[in-house]
Scaffold this motif. Structure first.
Motif, PDB file in Angstrom:
ATOM      1  N   THR A  72      -3.958  -5.141  -4.214  1.00  0.00           N
ATOM      2  CA  THR A  72      -4.162  -3.846  -4.450  1.00  0.00           C
ATOM      3  C   THR A  72      -4.116  -3.599  -6.054  1.00  0.00           C
ATOM      4  N   THR A  73      -2.978  -3.192  -6.463  1.00  0.00           N
ATOM      5  CA  THR A  73      -2.838  -3.103  -7.804  1.00  0.00           C
ATOM      6  C   THR A  73      -1.831  -4.218  -8.410  1.00  0.00           C
ATOM      7  N   PRO A  74      -2.139  -4.720  -9.687  1.00  0.00           N
ATOM      8  CA  PRO A  74      -0.925  -5.588 -10.395  1.00  0.00           C
ATOM      9  C   PRO A  74       0.553  -4.996 -10.265  1.00  0.00           C
ATOM     10  N   GLN A  75       0.739  -3.878 -10.129  1.00  0.00           N
ATOM     11  CA  GLN A  75       1.977  -3.355 -10.224  1.00  0.00           C
ATOM     12  C   GLN A  75       3.012  -4.116  -9.438  1.00  0.00           C
ATOM     13  N   TRP A  76       2.565  -4.584  -8.181  1.00  0.00           N
ATOM     14  CA  TRP A  76       3.563  -5.121  -7.178  1.00  0.00           C
ATOM     15  C   TRP A  76       3.701  -6.216  -7.735  1.00  0.00           C
ATOM     16  N   ALA A  77       2.799  -7.235  -8.353  1.00  0.00           N
ATOM     17  CA  ALA A  77       3.033  -8.433  -8.696  1.00  0.00           C
ATOM     18  C   ALA A  77       4.127  -8.454  -9.955  1.00  0.00           C
ATOM     19  N   ALA A  78       3.679  -7.403 -10.967  1.00  0.00           N
ATOM     20  CA  ALA A  78       4.596  -7.196 -12.078  1.00  0.00           C
ATOM     21  C   ALA A  78       6.108  -6.710 -11.620  1.00  0.00           C
ATOM     22  N   ARG A  79       5.990  -5.902 -10.555  1.00  0.00           N
ATOM     23  CA  ARG A  79       7.355  -5.625 -10.188  1.00  0.00           C
ATOM     24  C   ARG A  79       8.249  -6.599  -9.804  1.00  0.00           C
ATOM     25  N   ILE A  80       7.729  -7.572  -8.971  1.00  0.00           N
ATOM     26  CA  ILE A  80       8.547  -9.078  -8.529  1.00  0.00           C
ATOM     27  C   ILE A  80       8.781  -9.837  -9.689  1.00  0.00           C
ATOM     28  N   TRP A  81       7.817  -9.716 -10.429  1.00  0.00           N
ATOM     29  CA  TRP A  81       7.990 -10.478 -11.947  1.00  0.00           C
ATOM     30  C   TRP A  81       9.171 -10.025 -12.642  1.00  0.00           C
TER      31      TRP A  81
ATOM     32  N   HIS B 289       0.893  -1.198   0.114  1.00  0.00           N
ATOM     33  CA  HIS B 289      -0.027  -0.184  -0.081  1.00  0.00           C
ATOM     34  C   HIS B 289       0.973   1.283   0.002  1.00  0.00           C
ATOM     35  N   LEU B 290       0.533   2.146  -0.752  1.00  0.00           N
ATOM     36  CA  LEU B 290       1.385   3.445  -0.752  1.00  0.00           C
ATOM     37  C   LEU B 290       0.298   4.347  -0.293  1.00  0.00           C
TER      38      LEU B 290
ATOM     39  N   PRO C 129      -0.731   8.204   0.511  1.00  0.00           N
ATOM     40  CA  PRO C 129      -0.148   9.673   0.449  1.00  0.00           C
ATOM     41  C   PRO C 129       0.293  10.266   1.877  1.00  0.00           C
ATOM     42  N   ASP C 130       1.436  10.983   1.635  1.00  0.00           N
ATOM     43  CA  ASP C 130       1.861  11.739   3.030  1.00  0.00           C
ATOM     44  C   ASP C 130       2.696  13.017   2.383  1.00  0.00           C
ATOM     45  N   PRO C 131       1.915  14.168   2.417  1.00  0.00           N
ATOM     46  CA  PRO C 131       2.530  15.313   1.716  1.00  0.00           C
ATOM     47  C   PRO C 131       3.849  15.674   2.198  1.00  0.00           C
ATOM     48  N   LYS C 132       4.248  15.297   3.286  1.00  0.00           N
ATOM     49  CA  LYS C 132       5.516  15.680   3.865  1.00  0.00           C
ATOM     50  C   LYS C 132       6.944  14.965   3.208  1.00  0.00           C
ATOM     51  N   ILE C 133       6.600  13.537   2.927  1.00  0.00           N
ATOM     52  CA  ILE C 133       7.573  12.665   2.214  1.00  0.00           C
ATOM     53  C   ILE C 133       6.888  12.111   0.707  1.00  0.00           C
ATOM     54  N   THR C 134       5.947  12.637   0.226  1.00  0.00           N
ATOM     55  CA  THR C 134       5.096  11.866  -0.953  1.00  0.00           C
ATOM     56  C   THR C 134       4.171  10.674  -0.548  1.00  0.00           C
ATOM     57  N   TYR C 135       4.867   9.674  -0.105  1.00  0.00           N
ATOM     58  CA  TYR C 135       3.948   8.725   0.279  1.00  0.00           C
ATOM     59  C   TYR C 135       4.728   7.962   1.678  1.00  0.00           C
ATOM     60  N   THR C 136       3.774   7.203   2.250  1.00  0.00           N
ATOM     61  CA  THR C 136       4.397   6.050   3.337  1.00  0.00           C
ATOM     62  C   THR C 136       4.087   4.756   2.745  1.00  0.00           C
ATOM     63  N   VAL C 137       4.892   3.865   2.803  1.00  0.00           N
ATOM     64  CA  VAL C 137       4.843   2.343   2.263  1.00  0.00           C
ATOM     65  C   VAL C 137       4.274   1.437   3.432  1.00  0.00           C
ATOM     66  N   LYS C 138       3.351   0.867   2.966  1.00  0.00           N
ATOM     67  CA  LYS C 138       2.689  -0.063   4.294  1.00  0.00           C
ATOM     68  C   LYS C 138       2.704  -1.298   3.478  1.00  0.00           C
ATOM     69  N   SER C 139       3.185  -2.213   4.209  1.00  0.00           N
ATOM     70  CA  SER C 139       3.235  -3.722   3.825  1.00  0.00           C
ATOM     71  C   SER C 139       1.948  -4.213   3.820  1.00  0.00           C
ATOM     72  N   GLY C 140       1.429  -5.126   2.897  1.00  0.00           N
ATOM     73  CA  GLY C 140       0.006  -5.696   2.652  1.00  0.00           C
ATOM     74  C   GLY C 140       0.070  -7.030   3.509  1.00  0.00           C
ATOM     75  N   ARG C 141       1.031  -7.260   4.712  1.00  0.00           N
ATOM     76  CA  ARG C 141       0.904  -8.416   5.664  1.00  0.00           C
ATOM     77  C   ARG C 141      -0.758  -8.589   6.145  1.00  0.00           C
ATOM     78  N   GLU C 142      -1.030  -7.185   6.741  1.00  0.00           N
ATOM     79  CA  GLU C 142      -2.292  -7.296   7.352  1.00  0.00           C
ATOM     80  C   GLU C 142      -3.554  -7.973   6.393  1.00  0.00           C
ATOM     81  N   ASP C 143      -3.423  -7.429   5.223  1.00  0.00           N
ATOM     82  CA  ASP C 143      -4.581  -7.967   4.369  1.00  0.00           C
ATOM     83  C   ASP C 143      -4.425  -9.636   3.748  1.00  0.00           C
TER      84      ASP C 143
END
Length: 159
Positions: free
Chosen positions: A109-118, A36-37, A39-53
Motif C-alpha cells: 500500500t504505502t511505504p509508511q508500514w515498512a518504515a514503521r517496522i524498520w 489498510h486504513l 476511513p470510518d467516520p465513527k472511529i476515524t478509521y478501521t485497521v485491516k490487515s494486508g494478509r489477503e493481499d
C-alpha cells in the motif's frame, strides 16, 4: 545495497535487482507489512490487515507480518503501540530474524508500514540495531521482482 539518489541514507534501501538476486539466501528475511486504513467516520478509521493481499501475490519466500497482531502491544484504546523489547524480539524470532539476518521490509500500500517496522527494529531497546534492515521501494511486488501466489497459514507454514 542501494544507489538511490536524493536519500540521506540510501544504505537503508533495498533495490529490486539486489533482492531478486538474493531471494534464495537463507539469511535474507523478507517481510510484507501491508496494512489498510479504511476511513470510518465513527472511529476515524478501521485497521485491516494486508494478509489477503499477501495471499494473492507476494515476493517469493516473503512472510506476512501483521503489524497489529504480531508487532503491537495490546492496548484497550490505542492502536499500533510499540511492544516491549522482549515481545518484539520474540515476534521477530518467530519470523526467523536473528543475529545473522538481513531483513527486507515492504508494503504493497504505502511505504509508511515498512518504515514503521524498520523504525521499530532499529529501536535501541530491541537490540538488533547491528542487523541490516532495509526498506524495499514502494511497488516492489509489481516492479519486475518475481511474485509468488500461495496461501500461507501462520507465519511460515505453507498450506
Amino acid at each position: 545495497m542501494s544507489e538511490a539518489q536524493g536519500f540521506a541514507h540510501p544504505e537503508f534501501l533495498a533495490e529490486t535487482d539486489w533482492l531478486a538476486a538474493h531471494l534464495n539466501d537463507p539469511k535474507v528475511i523478507v517481510l510484507d507489512g501491508t496494512v489498510h486504513l479504511i476511513p470510518d467516520p465513527k472511529i476515524t478509521y478501521t485497521v485491516k490487515s494486508g494478509r489477503e493481499d499477501f495471499e494473492k501475490g507476494h515476493i517469493p519466500g516473503a512472510q506476512f507480518v501483521d503489524l497489529q497482531a504480531d508487532l503491537s502491544a495490546k492496548h484497550p484504546k490505542l492502536r499500533f503501540m510499540m511492544p516491549n523489547a522482549e515481545e518484539l524480539a520474540a515476534a521477530m524470532g518467530r519470523f526467523g530474524v536473528g543475529d545473522r539476518s538481513r531483513v527486507i521490509l515492504y508494503s504493497t500500500t504505502t511505504p509508511q508500514w515498512a518504515a514503521r517496522i524498520w523504525w521499530m527494529l532499529r529501536n535501541d531497546e530491541f537490540g538488533i540495531t547491528h542487523t541490516p534492515i532495509h526498506i524495499a521501494p514502494a511497488g516492489i511486488a509489481d516492479s519486475g521482482c518475481p511474485v509468488q501466489q500461495e496461501k500461507v497459514c501462520g507465519t511460515q507454514v505453507r498450506c
